[in-house]
Design an enzyme around this catalytic site. Structure first.
Site, PDB file in Angstrom:
ATOM      1  N   ASP A 107      -3.155   2.545  -5.762  1.00 34.68           N
ATOM      2  CA  ASP A 107      -2.077   2.580  -4.775  1.00 34.68           C
ATOM      3  C   ASP A 107      -1.866   1.273  -4.025  1.00 34.68           C
ATOM      4  O   ASP A 107      -0.998   1.197  -3.152  1.00 34.68           O
ATOM      5  CB  ASP A 107      -2.328   3.707  -3.766  1.00 34.68           C
ATOM      6  CG  ASP A 107      -3.687   3.585  -3.088  1.00 34.68           C
ATOM      7  OD1 ASP A 107      -4.554   2.873  -3.627  1.00 34.68           O
ATOM      8  OD2 ASP A 107      -3.877   4.206  -2.029  1.00 34.68           O
ATOM      9  N   GLU A 108      -2.631   0.242  -4.338  1.00 37.06           N
ATOM     10  CA  GLU A 108      -2.509  -1.009  -3.597  1.00 37.06           C
ATOM     11  C   GLU A 108      -2.402  -2.196  -4.547  1.00 37.06           C
ATOM     12  O   GLU A 108      -3.036  -2.217  -5.602  1.00 37.06           O
ATOM     13  CB  GLU A 108      -3.715  -1.212  -2.673  1.00 37.06           C
ATOM     14  CG  GLU A 108      -3.930  -0.098  -1.659  1.00 37.06           C
ATOM     15  CD  GLU A 108      -5.138  -0.360  -0.766  1.00 37.06           C
ATOM     16  OE1 GLU A 108      -5.329  -1.526  -0.365  1.00 37.06           O
ATOM     17  OE2 GLU A 108      -5.880   0.596  -0.479  1.00 37.06           O
ATOM     18  N   ASP A 157       0.849  -1.187   0.000  1.00 39.80           N
ATOM     19  CA  ASP A 157       0.000   0.000   0.000  1.00 39.80           C
ATOM     20  C   ASP A 157       0.888   1.241   0.000  1.00 39.80           C
ATOM     21  O   ASP A 157       1.667   1.451   0.929  1.00 39.80           O
ATOM     22  CB  ASP A 157      -0.897  -0.010   1.241  1.00 39.80           C
ATOM     23  CG  ASP A 157      -1.907   1.134   1.254  1.00 39.80           C
ATOM     24  OD1 ASP A 157      -1.889   1.956   0.321  1.00 39.80           O
ATOM     25  OD2 ASP A 157      -2.710   1.200   2.201  1.00 39.80           O
TER      26      ASP A 157
END
Length: 439
Positions: free
Chosen positions: A106-107, A10
């Site tokens: 973002d992950e 993350d």
């Protein structure tokens, strides 16, 4: 499945972290990404940790964020930039495994199970997963200039819980020896897909921690929540067996769109077409910048009574051409809306995305030469605007109402919709695991 090695990576305060790279003058200051402060329009998409510690939260209106942190600095979002950083991060992940599944920009989950023999120390265990996580974390920091939090476990849910457990720039390992001590005391709301409504309902039944949820009879949860009850039980006990998707041509987002509250209410079809062209050009530019095209166009409308309407249409060919997006959008609008009231806001979204230029079956009645010319024209318009400003070139329809045409749709917030965890067969995997544990 207990011998799997799964990482969840993350990127910390992703949008804000990327913006800080381009704004070193804001180092040490509270910064938030989102909206337009001068127009008092939009919400906070993300904030750096300095702003978060002072009460700025994702989803806040800008004026609320300003009340919580008077000296917060707002910067407009640049989705093309965040997508580019997301792609660079995934390229690093793919050096360790071909099983990389995006969960938003973002992950990502990374399955190291089959690649453990050639990465880290070559062993197939969570200790080796920790060493690989350290290497990935260091590379992201060195090569991209941002930090990540990484969770390491034998399943996707606990790995995600691990990346949330400590932030920023941290690595957490949840294994069979420590999971009950570390995970079971956590609030039930920390689990993926347990939102405020489900949390409230669980609290009514006396379930406040993950451990209490794990100890609840799955059949009882099924009576309370239906099929999702089995899923919650599997998640809490760490028995999720859903696989990490193999990297292919998929992209980490499912749609790109733009919407705007118009400077005045829209009263007729000409008004609508004018704004649709502005929005379509904006969406087209974002798609082309990142080499995407989409099969579906969606239009959303909100009238002056704040009633909301939306509808979508499947295209004959994927597109990122502004005129094709507008034509599809207007045809949807004509079916969708019958002028009960003037229109307050309108939006355009292109979905079912794929990489630009993938092979496809051509249509006998589609003029591909004309499409190529339209694509080149869009590219040239973008170049002219980049060099001489947004107002240097515009379509003739803009002369119908210079006031409406003055709206610069490219400056508005773009909407990026990530793929859901429950896609790619994950729901089926949860239900199978639940079925096995119950029967």
């Amino acid at each position: 499945m207990k011998d799997r090695v799964i990482l969840h990576v993350d990127c910390n305060c992703f949008y804000a972290s990327v913006e800080m790279l381009y704004h070193p003058e804001y180092s040490g200051l509270p910064l938030a990404v989102g909206g337009d402060e001068e127009k008092r329009h939009g919400i906070v998409l993300t904030a750096n940790y300095i702003a978060k510690r002072r009460g700025v939260k994702t989803g806040m209106a800008l004026w609320e964020a300003k009340q919580s942190c008077p000296d917060v600095i707002f910067v407009p979002p640049r989705m093309y930039l965040y997508i580019r950083f997301s792609q660079m991060a995934r390229e690093i992940y793919r050096e360790y495994s071909d099983k990389v599944e995006s969960f938003g920009l973002d992950e990502c989950w990374i399955d190291l199970t089959d690649s453990c023999s050639i990465v880290g120390d070559g062993t197939r265990n969570l200790s080796n997963g920790f060493r690989v996580a350290q290497e990935i974390s260091q590379r992201i920091k060195k090569e991209l200039g941002i930090t990540v939090s990484v969770g390491v476990s034998w399943n996707k849910i606990y790995a995600k819980l691990g990346s949330d457990y400590k932030k920023p720039d941290a690595i957490t390992v949840f294994d069979w020896d420590n999971c009950r001590d570390l995970i079971y005391p956590l609030p039930v709301s920390d689990l993926l897909y347990i939102g405020p409504h489900t949390t409230y309902k669980l609290h009514k039944y006396g379930i406040t921690t993950i451990g209490e949820l794990a100890g609840t009879d799955p059949e009882l949860l099924h009576d309370w929540f239906g099929k999702i009850g089995y899923m919650l039980s599997v998640f809490a006990r760490g028995e999720d067996e859903t696989p990490v998707s193999v990297t292919g041509t998929e992209i980490p987002i499912k749609s790109v769109g733009n919407s705007t509250t118009t400077p005045r209410d829209l009263a007729n079809d000409t008004d609508v077409r004018l704004v649709l062209y502005l929005l379509s050009e904006s969406v087209s530019e974002r798609l082309r910048e990142n080499h995407f095209e989409g099969w579906v166009v969606e239009v959303s409308v909100r009238d002056t009574d704040l009633f909301y309407f939306h509808q979508q249409k499947k295209l004959k060919a994927p597109t990122n051409i502004s005129s094709e997006i507008e034509e599809a959008a207007f045809s949807i609008f004509k079916r969708l809306y019958h002028w009960h009231k003037p229109i307050r806001s309108i939006g355009v979204r292109v979905a079912d995305l794929q990489e630009e230029g993938l092979p496809r079956q051509l249509d006998l009645f589609t003029d591909e030469r004309r499409r190529e010319c339209l694509h080149r024209a869009d590219c040239m318009v973008t170049l002219v605007r980049q060099r001489f400003g947004y107002s240097a070139i515009h379509r003739g329809i803009m002369e119908e109402d210079p006031y409406l045409a003055s709206l610069n749709a490219t400056a508005d917030d773009h909407m990026i919709h990530p793929h859901s965890y429950l896609e790619n067969g994950n729901r089926t995997g949860c239900e199978k695991a639940a079925h096995a544990s119950v029967y």
